[in-house]
Design an enzyme around this catalytic site. Structure first.
Site, PDB file in Angstrom:
ATOM      1  CG  ASP A  84      -1.921   1.106   1.270  1.00  0.00           C
ATOM      2  OD1 ASP A  84      -1.523   2.269   1.060  1.00  0.00           O
ATOM      3  OD2 ASP A  84      -3.108   0.841   1.553  1.00  0.00           O
ATOM      4  CG  LEU A 101      -4.213   2.574  -1.817  1.00  0.00           C
ATOM      5  CD1 LEU A 101      -3.040   2.658  -2.777  1.00  0.00           C
ATOM      6  CD2 LEU A 101      -5.454   3.217  -2.419  1.00  0.00           C
ATOM      7  CG  ASP A 102      -2.856  -3.099   2.062  1.00  0.00           C
ATOM      8  OD1 ASP A 102      -2.819  -3.891   1.112  1.00  0.00           O
ATOM      9  OD2 ASP A 102      -1.838  -2.739   2.681  1.00  0.00           O
ATOM     10  CG  HIS A 103      -7.945  -1.523   5.738  1.00  0.00           C
ATOM     11  ND1 HIS A 103      -8.387  -2.438   6.669  1.00  0.00           N
ATOM     12  CD2 HIS A 103      -6.764  -1.047   6.230  1.00  0.00           C
ATOM     13  CE1 HIS A 103      -7.526  -2.518   7.672  1.00  0.00           C
ATOM     14  NE2 HIS A 103      -6.531  -1.673   7.436  1.00  0.00           N
TER      15      HIS A 103
END
Length: 447
Positions: free
Chosen positions: A322, A347-349
Site C-alpha cells: 500500500d 488501498l489495502d483495506h
C-alpha cells in the site's frame, strides 16, 4: 456517498443496489482524498453482497447499513487493537520509510528480512538507517528504485499524478476495471448447504499476506465462512497485522516449497469453495496451481487473485505494498513538500473489502449460473478508483472510536478489536472466535 456505493455495486454486478442506509460524515478521516467515502462504500458493497446470498437461502436480509465512522475504524483497525490492554507494537521496521534523494523522494519497504537485505545489497550499504540515508541522498530516486527492485526488494519513487498517468504501468492500470469478475471454465451450479448465515458451509482457503488478502478473509469469516489461512512456519510476519486480520479464521502452516506441502495444498483445494491468494502474479502457476489447473482440480471454485500493480503492464509481477503504491501513483505527492500518505492503509483495506464483495458476488453467480469464476483486483486499481471520487476539505474532526471496540479471548490473550462493520438485519456479521496463533490448526477442513 450514495453515488459512490452505486458506482461500486454497478462495477460488481452491473445493476443498482438494494436498500442501503448510509450514515455519518466524511470528516472522520483527514486529508484531501475521500477515504471515508471509499471505506463506507466498500463496507456497504460487501454487506450488500452478503445480503444477496441470504436471499438465495430464502432469508430476507433487511435494509443494509453502513456507518462512516465505523467504516473508518475498520480501515484503521490495526492501530486500534490491544492485547491485554497494551497497544500494538509499531508495524514498520527500522529501515522502512521515506528517504530524500538527490532529486525527490523514494520509499523503501524493509518489514521483512529479505527486503531489508535487498536494500542493503542493492545500495551496497550496511543495515543502518544512517548508511541508507547517506547512500540514497546522493542518487536520483529512479536509480534507487531500480537498484532495490533489481535486487529483489520493494521500493517506489515518489511520482506526481501526471507522471504516473504517463507511465506504462499507470496506463495499464487505467485500462483495467476496478473488479475483474468472469467465468474461466464450466462447472455445475453450486448447492448451498442449509445455514442462517450468508456464507455458512462455504470453505475459504486463504493464501495471503499483509494486508488486503487477510482483510478479505476476515470479512468472509464474519459472514459465516470457514476460513483457513495457510502460511509457512519459516516466513516472517508482522504480528500486529496477523492479530488484527485473523479474526474468526483457523490458521495452519503448509510448506509449498516441498512436494508433500504441494500435495497437501492440492487436497485442501479439492474440497474448497473459494481460494484467495496474494502471491505475485504467476507465482502459484509456477508450482502447478495456475487458474487452469485450479479449475480442473476443483470445478466451481471461486478464485480471487490480488496484486499490487495490476495483472497487465510491465509492473504486473512487481512486489508492492500500500505505502509503495501511494508513492508510485502520486497519491502521496504534495508538490515540493514531503510525501503525504493517506490517513490509513486505505488501498489495502478497500481492496480487501471489495475482494470479499466480489467473491460473494461470484458465489452468487456460481449458484445461479454455474461455472468456475475468477476475481481480480489490485491496490493500484483501487487507488485509481479512490482518486476518481474527487476531493474533500482536508480537515478532519477529532473522532473517538471507543464505542466501536470489543474485547474477546484469543490465542494472544485478551484482545481488543474493532467490531465488524456493516449492518445486515437478516444475519448480523460477527466472528465466532478471536484470532488464533498462526499455524496452530491442522491443514484440514472441519467436518
Amino acid at each position: 456517498m450514495r453515488e459512490v456505493v452505486e458506482g461500486v455495486w454497478h462495477a460488481l454486478t452491473g445493476s443498482r443496489p438494494g436498500p442501503v442506509e448510509l450514515t455519518g460524515a466524511e470528516d472522520v478521516l483527514p486529508g484531501p482524498y475521500r477515504v471515508a467515502a471509499a471505506a463506507t462504500a466498500s463496507v456497504a458493497a460487501a454487506t450488500l453482497a452478503a445480503g444477496e446470498l441470504l436471499k438465495l437461502r430464502g432469508i430476507e436480509p433487511g435494509v443494509v447499513t453502513a456507518d462512516t465512522r465505523h467504516a473508518a475504524a475498520a480501515f484503521a483497525s490495526e492501530g486500534l487493537g490491544r492485547v491485554e490492554g497494551v497497544a500494538a507494537e509499531p508495524v514498520w521496521a527500522p529501515l522502512s520509510g521515506n528517504y530524500r534523494t538527490a532529486d525527490g523522494w523514494v520509499r523503501l519497504h524493509c518489514n521483512y528480512p529479505r527486503h531489508e537485505a535487498a536494500v542493503c545489497w542493492g545500495l551496497g550499504v550496511p543495515g543502518s538507517r544512517d548508511a541508507v540515508t547517506k547512500a540514497v541522498a546522493g542518487r536520483v530516486a529512479r536509480e534507487v528504485e531500480h537498484a532495490v527492485v533489481s535486487a529483489g526488494g520493494a521500493a517506489a519513487e515518489l511520482r506526481s499524478p501526471s507522471e504516473w498517468a504517463a507511465h506504462p504501468q499507470g496506463e495499464a492500470v487505467a485500462s483495467l476495471p476496478l473488479v475483474d469478475l468472469a467465468p474461466i471454465a464450466s462447472a455445475p451450479k453450486r448447492t448451498l448447504f442449509y445455514s442462517d448465515r450468508p456464507l455458512g458451509g462455504v470453505r475459504v482457503l486463504e493464501l495471503t499476506h499483509v494486508l488486503a488478502g487477510p482483510v478479505a478473509g476476515r470479512v468472509l469469516a464474519a459472514h459465516g465462512a470457514d476460513v483457513l489461512h495457510v502460511g509457512a512456519a519459516h516466513l516472517p510476519r508482522v504480528e500486529a497485522l496477523a492479530r488484527d486480520t485473523g479474526q474468526g479464521k483457523r490458521s495452519t502452516f503448509v510448506a509449498l516449497d516441498t512436494e508433500g506441502g504441494r500435495a497437501r495444498l492440492k487436497k485442501l483445494i479439492s474440497r474448497a469453495d473459494v481460494l484467495v491468494q496474494s502471491f505475485r502474479p504467476g507465482a502459484l502457476a509456477r508450482i502447478g496451481f495456475g487458474p487452469e489447473e485450479l479449475a480442473e482440480l476443483r470445478p466451481g471454485l471461486v478464485i480471487a487473485d490480488l496484486s499490487a500493480y495490476g495483472w497487465e503492464g510491465p509492473w504486473a509481477r512487481r512486489r508492492g505494498f500500500d505505502s509503495l503504491v501511494q508513492m508510485a501513483n502520486g497519491m502521496a505527492y504534495a508538490g515540493e513538500g514531503d510525501p503525504s500518505p493517506l490517513p490509513v492503509q486505505a488501498l489495502d483495506h478497500a481492496t480487501g473489502w471489495l475482494t470479499a464483495a466480489a467473491i460473494m458476488t461470484a458465489l452468487h453467480r456460481q449458484v445461479t449460473e454455474g461455472g468456475t469464476w475468477r476475481v481480480r483486483l489490485s491496490l493500484a486499481g483501487t487507488g485509481r478508483w479512490l482518486d476518481s471520487l474527487g476531493r474533500k476539505n482536508p480537515a478532519g474532526a477529532t473522532v473517538d472510536f471507543a464505542d466501536l471496540l470489543e474485547e474477546v479471548d484469543s490465542g494472544y490473550g485478551r484482545l481488543t478489536r474493532v467490531r465488524m462493520a456493516g449492518g445486515l438485519p437478516g444475519a448480523e456479521p460477527h466472528w465466532e472466535f478471536g484470532t488464533r496463533v498462526p499455524g496452530v490448526d491442522k491443514p484440514t477442513w472441519t467436518p
